[in-house]
Design a protein around this motif. Sequence first.
Motif, short mmCIF file in Angstrom:
data_model
loop_
_atom_site.label_atom_id
_atom_site.label_comp_id
_atom_site.label_asym_id
_atom_site.label_seq_id
_atom_site.Cartn_x
_atom_site.Cartn_y
_atom_site.Cartn_z
N VAL A 95 0.83 -1.13 0.12
CA VAL A 95 -0.06 0.09 0.01
C VAL A 95 0.89 1.26 -0.15
CG1 VAL A 95 -1.55 1.54 1.47
CG2 VAL A 95 -2.04 -1.19 1.29
N HIS A 96 1.90 1.18 0.86
CA HIS A 96 2.62 2.52 1.02
C HIS A 96 3.68 2.61 -0.08
CE1 HIS A 96 0.82 3.15 4.98
NE2 HIS A 96 1.62 2.26 5.36
N ALA A 97 4.18 1.61 -0.70
CA ALA A 97 5.17 1.79 -1.77
C ALA A 97 4.20 2.25 -3.01
CB ALA A 97 5.71 0.32 -2.07
N PHE A 98 2.99 1.70 -3.18
CA PHE A 98 2.11 2.12 -4.55
C PHE A 98 1.81 3.58 -4.13
CE2 PHE A 98 -1.99 2.88 -6.19
CZ PHE A 98 -1.61 2.82 -7.48
N ALA A 99 1.32 4.09 -2.98
CA ALA A 99 0.90 5.51 -2.49
C ALA A 99 2.10 6.44 -2.98
CB ALA A 99 0.29 5.60 -1.44
N ARG A 100 3.27 6.02 -2.28
CA ARG A 100 4.34 7.02 -2.76
C ARG A 100 4.49 7.13 -3.96
NH1 ARG A 100 6.48 3.73 1.77
NH2 ARG A 100 6.06 4.81 3.91
#
Length: 178
Positions: A44-49
């Motif tokens: 989630v965080h990798a995609f959002a960043r």
Amino acid sequence: LGLGQAEARRRYNQLAKADPHNLDAQDAFLQQLCPKWGGSFEAVHAFARACVDSAPPGAPNAGALLTGHFEHWLDLPDDDSGGYFRRPEVRQDLVTAAAKSVLDPNCVPGKSTTYCHEAFALAFSLMGEPALARPHFAAIADTCPAGTPWRWMHDPQRRFADYRAIALAAPSPGGVRA
């Protein structure tokens, strides 16, 4: 969401070829990446960043990053205190995303930027950073927004009013009060 990670990624990649910064598509795909649908918060965080990093200055793609952090926060046991948002890496993510999106001079106001301001106002308030929340409260109406992360708060209208008053009384980064 029921089609699985591989199919969701295939569909998102097809759409992203035509419209690489489509926030609605990013939010939908981000949901698929959440643990509740078989993903992980790391994904989630990798995609959002990546959504924030690849977006042009002033674009509202920080919305995906905000959604990811609120999903993570909601998954934690009774973290209404905002401890999650006080994590240094979360603070850095949000400060960077706000600067690149809704606080950038190229930002064009709209529905997505309003959501971002509402969510940044709550996140920075939970973080205990009223000066960082201040420009976001200043950009939105003075009533608690429905359908945003505020709905997850206990007594959202009161919390909104309290956090707004604190933020608007806080000195701006330049030391000036509203």
